[in-house]
Design a protein around this motif. Structure first.
Motif, short mmCIF file in Angstrom:
data_model
loop_
_atom_site.label_atom_id
_atom_site.label_comp_id
_atom_site.label_asym_id
_atom_site.label_seq_id
_atom_site.Cartn_x
_atom_site.Cartn_y
_atom_site.Cartn_z
N PRO A 99 1.15 -1.01 -0.21
CA PRO A 99 -0.02 -0.38 -0.36
C PRO A 99 0.58 1.21 0.18
O PRO A 99 0.36 2.16 -0.30
CB PRO A 99 -0.30 0.00 1.34
N LYS A 100 1.88 1.08 0.12
CA LYS A 100 3.05 2.34 0.72
C LYS A 100 3.27 2.51 -0.61
O LYS A 100 3.32 4.05 -1.22
CB LYS A 100 4.13 2.65 1.64
N GLN A 153 3.47 1.79 -3.98
CA GLN A 153 2.07 1.08 -4.66
C GLN A 153 2.07 0.37 -5.86
O GLN A 153 1.74 -0.38 -6.58
CB GLN A 153 1.11 2.39 -4.94
N MET A 170 3.77 -7.09 6.13
CA MET A 170 2.93 -7.53 5.39
C MET A 170 3.53 -8.99 5.13
O MET A 170 2.88 -10.23 5.10
CB MET A 170 2.18 -7.60 4.41
N LEU A 227 -5.47 -9.86 5.27
CA LEU A 227 -4.90 -8.30 4.36
C LEU A 227 -5.97 -7.58 3.86
O LEU A 227 -6.04 -6.31 4.30
CB LEU A 227 -4.07 -8.66 3.84
N ILE A 228 -6.94 -7.86 3.20
CA ILE A 228 -8.10 -7.01 1.99
C ILE A 228 -8.92 -6.32 3.53
O ILE A 228 -9.07 -5.25 3.64
CB ILE A 228 -9.05 -7.73 1.98
N ALA A 229 -8.95 -7.24 4.43
CA ALA A 229 -9.94 -7.05 6.33
C ALA A 229 -9.52 -5.15 6.40
O ALA A 229 -9.74 -4.75 6.93
CB ALA A 229 -10.43 -7.72 6.56
N ARG A 230 -7.60 -5.47 6.30
CA ARG A 230 -6.60 -4.25 7.07
C ARG A 230 -6.59 -3.72 5.81
O ARG A 230 -6.81 -2.06 7.03
CB ARG A 230 -5.22 -4.45 7.81
N PHE A 231 -6.05 -3.58 4.97
CA PHE A 231 -6.16 -2.71 4.16
C PHE A 231 -6.90 -2.22 2.69
O PHE A 231 -6.75 -1.51 1.79
CB PHE A 231 -4.60 -2.86 3.76
N GLY A 232 -7.48 -2.97 2.58
CA GLY A 232 -8.39 -3.19 1.90
C GLY A 232 -8.06 -3.73 0.65
O GLY A 232 -7.26 -4.33 0.06
N PHE A 270 -7.07 -2.84 -2.60
CA PHE A 270 -5.78 -2.48 -2.91
C PHE A 270 -4.80 -3.49 -3.65
O PHE A 270 -4.43 -3.24 -3.89
CB PHE A 270 -6.46 -1.37 -2.89
N LEU A 294 -5.82 6.07 0.04
CA LEU A 294 -6.84 4.98 -0.19
C LEU A 294 -7.71 5.14 0.92
O LEU A 294 -7.34 5.44 2.08
CB LEU A 294 -5.62 3.83 0.31
N ALA A 327 -10.30 0.29 4.45
CA ALA A 327 -11.31 -1.11 4.65
C ALA A 327 -11.64 -1.02 5.88
O ALA A 327 -13.02 -1.64 6.45
CB ALA A 327 -10.42 -1.99 4.81
N LEU A 328 -11.10 0.18 7.03
CA LEU A 328 -12.11 -0.23 8.19
C LEU A 328 -13.69 0.74 8.58
O LEU A 328 -14.32 1.16 9.48
CB LEU A 328 -11.61 0.26 9.97
N PHE A 370 -0.48 -2.31 12.70
CA PHE A 370 -1.27 -3.22 11.59
C PHE A 370 -2.70 -3.58 11.06
O PHE A 370 -3.08 -4.19 9.90
CB PHE A 370 -0.40 -4.46 11.32
N ASP A 371 -3.77 -3.88 11.92
CA ASP A 371 -5.16 -4.30 12.75
C ASP A 371 -5.38 -2.96 11.49
O ASP A 371 -6.77 -3.57 11.35
CB ASP A 371 -5.29 -4.92 13.75
N TYR A 380 -0.58 2.33 6.74
CA TYR A 380 0.84 1.99 5.90
C TYR A 380 1.68 3.03 6.54
O TYR A 380 2.54 3.15 5.17
CB TYR A 380 0.19 1.45 4.51
#
Lengths: 157, 178
Positions: free
Chosen positions: A46-47, A49, A64, A85-90, A92, B31, B34-35, B131-132, B136
């Motif tokens: 995510p950083k 990209q 990650m 990982l999608i739950a945390r970062f989307g 993306f 971005l 997601a939360l 992280f949770d 980023y």
């Protein structure tokens, strides 16, 4: 002799980058190692990209990788890793987003475009075939007239 | 009919142009979290100022808070610190700090030198909670409502303008609801 040393150095350097990942992340079976590498290649940082998390040096990519490793080691499936990982970062972070309502257009656009192209080609071919051949030929009367015009316009010396 | 068909390329080009034009000026590094709309992930961390005190997601219960992720290793965090202090002192905003991947003594030095805008600071040396949360890149600032639900995330420095245009409307909206 010199060449030999050079070759030796090359050979010694070559696999070091490949080995690095397995040294830091020891996994029991070759299958698991392969799966782990596959996951790293398919997850996006995510950083930074435009890098996957295997290539990225960003601290977040490191985190990650660690999390992916932990999950693979504990027997998680690929889907579970992606989900976590999608739950945390989307969405993306996944290079291949899942097919659902939001991504339907993304996945189907190439197919739609190819279909449109096919339709255009078929249409053109069919129309060209259906074009009456008669227009290219002349009736006897027309031919006579044309002959006359040609003769008049281009008198014999 | 034939004539109309000739316009199709023009229409396609204009449509494509509009789609591409809509993307200009958008920052692709921003971005959406997601939360958004989900509760803050469960955690247990110590209080930065009181190593013996355990804190969990209950710190967000009861009132709208900003959650600011920072670390002494992050230069941009220094840039926004003055604004955070101003928000806490003059605007009465409750800010919860998340000291992310940092060392306690450095963080304490930072707070005593630059002022402490945080109602409470969570100490997350391993970066586990960060992280949770999907952090980023520090600094990141979240709006958390009184039920502990994540409502907004801003990645980057909080300036007065960011506060006025992005954070304040969300904070006020949930303050009115709560």
């Amino acid at each position: 002799m010199r060449n030999l040393i050079f070759l030796f150095i090359l050979v010694a350097l070559l696999p070091s980058s490949l080995l690095a990942a397995t040294e830091v992340y020891p996994l029991a079976t070759a299958e698991e190692r392969e799966r782990f590498q596959g996951l790293l290649a398919e997850l996006r940082c995510p950083k930074c990209q435009n890098q996957n998390i295997a290539d990225s040096d960003a601290p977040i990519a490191q985190d990650m990788r660690d999390e992916t490793y932990r999950m693979v080691r504990d027997g998680a499936s690929n889907e579970e890793v992606f989900e976590a990982l999608i739950a945390r970062f989307g969405e993306f972070v996944r290079y291949k987003p899942q097919f659902d309502r939001r991504t339907a257009l993304l996945w189907t656009t190439p197919i739609i475009v190819v279909l449109i192209g096919l339709l255009v080609v078929i249409g053109t071919v069919v129309r060209a075939k259906r074009q009456p051949q008669a227009t290219a030929t002349l009736t006897d009367e027309e031919r006579q007239r044309a002959q006359q015009i040609l003769e008049d316009g281009n008198p014999k010396p | 009919m034939k004539r109309l068909l000739l316009f199709i390329p023009v229409i396609l080009a204009v449509t494509l142009g509009m789609v591409l034009f809509a993307g200009i000026g958008k920052d692709p590094s921003h971005l959406e979290s997601a939360l958004i709309g989900k509760p803050v992930p469960a955690f247990e961390l110590t209080n930065l100022l009181a190593p013996g005190e355990q804190l969990d997601e209950q710190v967000f219960k009861g009132q709208v808070s900003l959650l600011n992720v920072w670390g002494t290793w992050c230069p941009a965090c220094r840039d926004e610190h003055g604004e955070l202090v101003r928000l806490a002192r003059s605007e009465g905003v409750r800010i919860v700090g998340l000291n992310y991947k940092d060392q306690r003594d450095l963080a304490l030095q930072w707070l005593s030198g630059l002022g402490n805008p945080y109602a409470v600071t969570l100490y997350d040396p391993a970066g586990r909670v960060g992280f949770d949360l999907g952090v980023y890149g520090a600094p990141e600032t979240y709006v958390i409502d009184g039920d502990g639900i994540v409502r907004f995330r801003h990645v980057g420095v909080v300036t007065e303008q960011v506060w006025r245009e992005l954070l304040e409307p969300v904070v006020r909206q949930y303050q009115e609801q709560g």
